[in-house]
Design a protein around this motif. Structure first.
Motif, PDB file in Angstrom:
ATOM      1  N   PRO A  85       0.822  -1.216   0.000  1.00  0.00           N
ATOM      2  CA  PRO A  85       0.000   0.000   0.000  1.00  0.00           C
ATOM      3  C   PRO A  85       0.863   1.276   0.000  1.00  0.00           C
ATOM      4  N   ALA A  86       1.260   1.731  -1.157  1.00  0.00           N
ATOM      5  CA  ALA A  86       2.190   2.850  -1.308  1.00  0.00           C
ATOM      6  C   ALA A  86       1.824   4.104  -0.516  1.00  0.00           C
ATOM      7  N   PRO A  87       0.588   4.561  -0.531  1.00  0.00           N
ATOM      8  CA  PRO A  87       0.287   5.828   0.157  1.00  0.00           C
ATOM      9  C   PRO A  87       0.369   5.743   1.685  1.00  0.00           C
ATOM     10  N   HIS A  88       0.278   4.544   2.234  1.00  0.00           N
ATOM     11  CA  HIS A  88       0.192   4.405   3.678  1.00  0.00           C
ATOM     12  C   HIS A  88       1.416   3.764   4.319  1.00  0.00           C
ATOM     13  N   LEU A  89       2.265   3.157   3.541  1.00  0.00           N
ATOM     14  CA  LEU A  89       3.412   2.439   4.082  1.00  0.00           C
ATOM     15  C   LEU A  89       4.542   3.417   4.397  1.00  0.00           C
ATOM     16  N   THR A  90       4.936   3.484   5.665  1.00  0.00           N
ATOM     17  CA  THR A  90       5.989   4.411   6.069  1.00  0.00           C
ATOM     18  C   THR A  90       7.277   3.694   6.474  1.00  0.00           C
ATOM     19  N   ARG A  91       7.214   2.373   6.679  1.00  0.00           N
ATOM     20  CA  ARG A  91       8.387   1.604   7.092  1.00  0.00           C
ATOM     21  C   ARG A  91       8.390   0.274   6.351  1.00  0.00           C
ATOM     22  N   LEU A  92       9.553  -0.080   5.814  1.00  0.00           N
ATOM     23  CA  LEU A  92       9.697  -1.356   5.114  1.00  0.00           C
ATOM     24  C   LEU A  92      11.019  -1.994   5.503  1.00  0.00           C
ATOM     25  N   CYS A  93      10.958  -3.243   5.928  1.00  0.00           N
ATOM     26  CA  CYS A  93      12.127  -4.071   6.203  1.00  0.00           C
ATOM     27  C   CYS A  93      12.007  -5.274   5.283  1.00  0.00           C
ATOM     28  N   ALA A  94      12.945  -5.414   4.358  1.00  0.00           N
ATOM     29  CA  ALA A  94      12.798  -6.496   3.384  1.00  0.00           C
ATOM     30  C   ALA A  94      14.143  -6.995   2.873  1.00  0.00           C
ATOM     31  N   ASP A  95      14.166  -8.278   2.548  1.00  0.00           N
ATOM     32  CA  ASP A  95      15.285  -8.886   1.846  1.00  0.00           C
ATOM     33  C   ASP A  95      14.972  -8.768   0.364  1.00  0.00           C
ATOM     34  N   VAL A  96      15.785  -8.006  -0.365  1.00  0.00           N
ATOM     35  CA  VAL A  96      15.507  -7.699  -1.761  1.00  0.00           C
ATOM     36  C   VAL A  96      16.762  -7.917  -2.595  1.00  0.00           C
ATOM     37  N   ALA A  97      16.599  -8.430  -3.783  1.00  0.00           N
ATOM     38  CA  ALA A  97      17.705  -8.510  -4.739  1.00  0.00           C
ATOM     39  C   ALA A  97      17.848  -7.123  -5.354  1.00  0.00           C
ATOM     40  N   VAL A  98      18.723  -6.299  -4.777  1.00  0.00           N
ATOM     41  CA  VAL A  98      18.815  -4.914  -5.227  1.00  0.00           C
ATOM     42  C   VAL A  98      19.297  -4.788  -6.671  1.00  0.00           C
ATOM     43  N   SER A  99      19.963  -5.799  -7.178  1.00  0.00           N
ATOM     44  CA  SER A  99      20.404  -5.748  -8.573  1.00  0.00           C
ATOM     45  C   SER A  99      19.236  -5.937  -9.547  1.00  0.00           C
ATOM     46  N   ASN A 100      18.069  -6.315  -9.032  1.00  0.00           N
ATOM     47  CA  ASN A 100      16.866  -6.431  -9.855  1.00  0.00           C
ATOM     48  C   ASN A 100      16.220  -5.043  -9.922  1.00  0.00           C
ATOM     49  N   SER A 101      16.362  -4.386 -11.060  1.00  0.00           N
ATOM     50  CA  SER A 101      15.885  -3.001 -11.172  1.00  0.00           C
ATOM     51  C   SER A 101      14.377  -2.883 -10.956  1.00  0.00           C
ATOM     52  N   ALA A 102      13.606  -3.902 -11.315  1.00  0.00           N
ATOM     53  CA  ALA A 102      12.164  -3.856 -11.094  1.00  0.00           C
ATOM     54  C   ALA A 102      11.849  -3.788  -9.598  1.00  0.00           C
ATOM     55  N   SER A 103      12.601  -4.523  -8.790  1.00  0.00           N
ATOM     56  CA  SER A 103      12.398  -4.488  -7.338  1.00  0.00           C
ATOM     57  C   SER A 103      12.737  -3.109  -6.792  1.00  0.00           C
ATOM     58  N   MET A 104      13.829  -2.539  -7.251  1.00  0.00           N
ATOM     59  CA  MET A 104      14.233  -1.218  -6.765  1.00  0.00           C
ATOM     60  C   MET A 104      13.239  -0.137  -7.206  1.00  0.00           C
ATOM     61  N   GLN A 105      12.699  -0.261  -8.409  1.00  0.00           N
ATOM     62  CA  GLN A 105      11.691   0.690  -8.876  1.00  0.00           C
ATOM     63  C   GLN A 105      10.408   0.561  -8.051  1.00  0.00           C
ATOM     64  N   ALA A 106      10.058  -0.670  -7.681  1.00  0.00           N
ATOM     65  CA  ALA A 106       8.867  -0.883  -6.854  1.00  0.00           C
ATOM     66  C   ALA A 106       9.057  -0.246  -5.475  1.00  0.00           C
ATOM     67  N   ILE A 107      10.257  -0.335  -4.926  1.00  0.00           N
ATOM     68  CA  ILE A 107      10.535   0.327  -3.641  1.00  0.00           C
ATOM     69  C   ILE A 107      10.468   1.837  -3.816  1.00  0.00           C
ATOM     70  N   ALA A 108      11.022   2.350  -4.897  1.00  0.00           N
ATOM     71  CA  ALA A 108      11.003   3.789  -5.166  1.00  0.00           C
ATOM     72  C   ALA A 108       9.576   4.322  -5.293  1.00  0.00           C
ATOM     73  N   ALA A 109       8.643   3.471  -5.698  1.00  0.00           N
ATOM     74  CA  ALA A 109       7.245   3.885  -5.830  1.00  0.00           C
ATOM     75  C   ALA A 109       6.543   4.027  -4.468  1.00  0.00           C
ATOM     76  N   LEU A 110       7.187   3.549  -3.410  1.00  0.00           N
ATOM     77  CA  LEU A 110       6.617   3.656  -2.068  1.00  0.00           C
ATOM     78  C   LEU A 110       6.982   5.035  -1.500  1.00  0.00           C
ATOM     79  N   SER A 111       6.360   6.043  -2.035  1.00  0.00           N
ATOM     80  CA  SER A 111       6.750   7.431  -1.788  1.00  0.00           C
ATOM     81  C   SER A 111       6.552   7.925  -0.356  1.00  0.00           C
ATOM     82  N   SER A 112       5.816   7.195   0.464  1.00  0.00           N
ATOM     83  CA  SER A 112       5.595   7.617   1.849  1.00  0.00           C
ATOM     84  C   SER A 112       6.599   7.011   2.826  1.00  0.00           C
TER      85      SER A 112
END
Length: 167
Positions: free
Chosen positions: A15-42
């Motif tokens: 939920p991008a508009p409401h999520l203020t904290r995220l703790c996650a194991d992510v493959a940062v070299s996967n640009s789609a994953s990083m773009q999805a995190i960047a979309a979490l503008s809050s």
């Protein structure tokens, strides 16, 4: 979302508009994953665990630069050139750097001289075998960090800690 590698499909469903904290194991070299995190503008706090950050491209953290509300960032082992993408809004940075060359230590010292006051925790993974040039670069890094800590303490932004250990 800790303990399991999270793919971009899951990240896109958060939920991008409401999520203020995220703790996650992510493959940062996967640009789609990083773009999805960047979309979490809050996001105000982001804890990224990743086994591939240090091996990834210098611009792997670039998508995070648009997170204008992000004030706290925890990243795993990174290289100094990747730190240029830490958003200006970040006030607390927790990071780890591993087995750096003398040149990379100098790059980190330069970055710390500019933005070191935001570093709340810095873990250095040291290589027990090193040259005199490497030792000089490490001394410069320590001096830059001490200066940043003194500035942060003077500004009453909190205490910072550095730990070092053999890797």
């Amino acid at each position: 979302l800790q303990g399991v590698l999270v793919d971009f499909g899951v990240l896109q469903q958060l939920p991008a508009p409401h999520l203020t904290r995220l703790c996650a194991d992510v493959a940062v070299s996967n640009s789609a994953s990083m773009q999805a995190i960047a979309a979490l503008s809050s996001l105000r706090c982001l804890q990224l665990s990743s086994a591939d950050t240090a091996a990834a491209a210098d611009d792997v953290l670039a998508p995070l630069a648009c997170l204008q509300q992000l004030t706290e960032l925890h990243v795993g082992t990174v290289r100094p050139r990747q730190l240029q993408w830490v958003p200006a809004s970040v006030k607390q940075l927790h990071l780890s750097v591993g087995r750096l060359s003398a040149r990379q230590l100098q790059q980190l010292a330069t970055w710390l001289a500019e933005r070191g006051s935001i570093v709340s925790a810095l873990q250095l993974l040291l290589d027990p075998t090193h040259s005199p040039a490497w030792r000089s670069a490490l001394d410069a890094l320590v001096a830059a960090f001490e200066t940043a800590v003194a500035a942060a303490t003077t500004a009453a932004t909190g205490a910072a800690a550095v730990t070092a250990g053999a890797a």
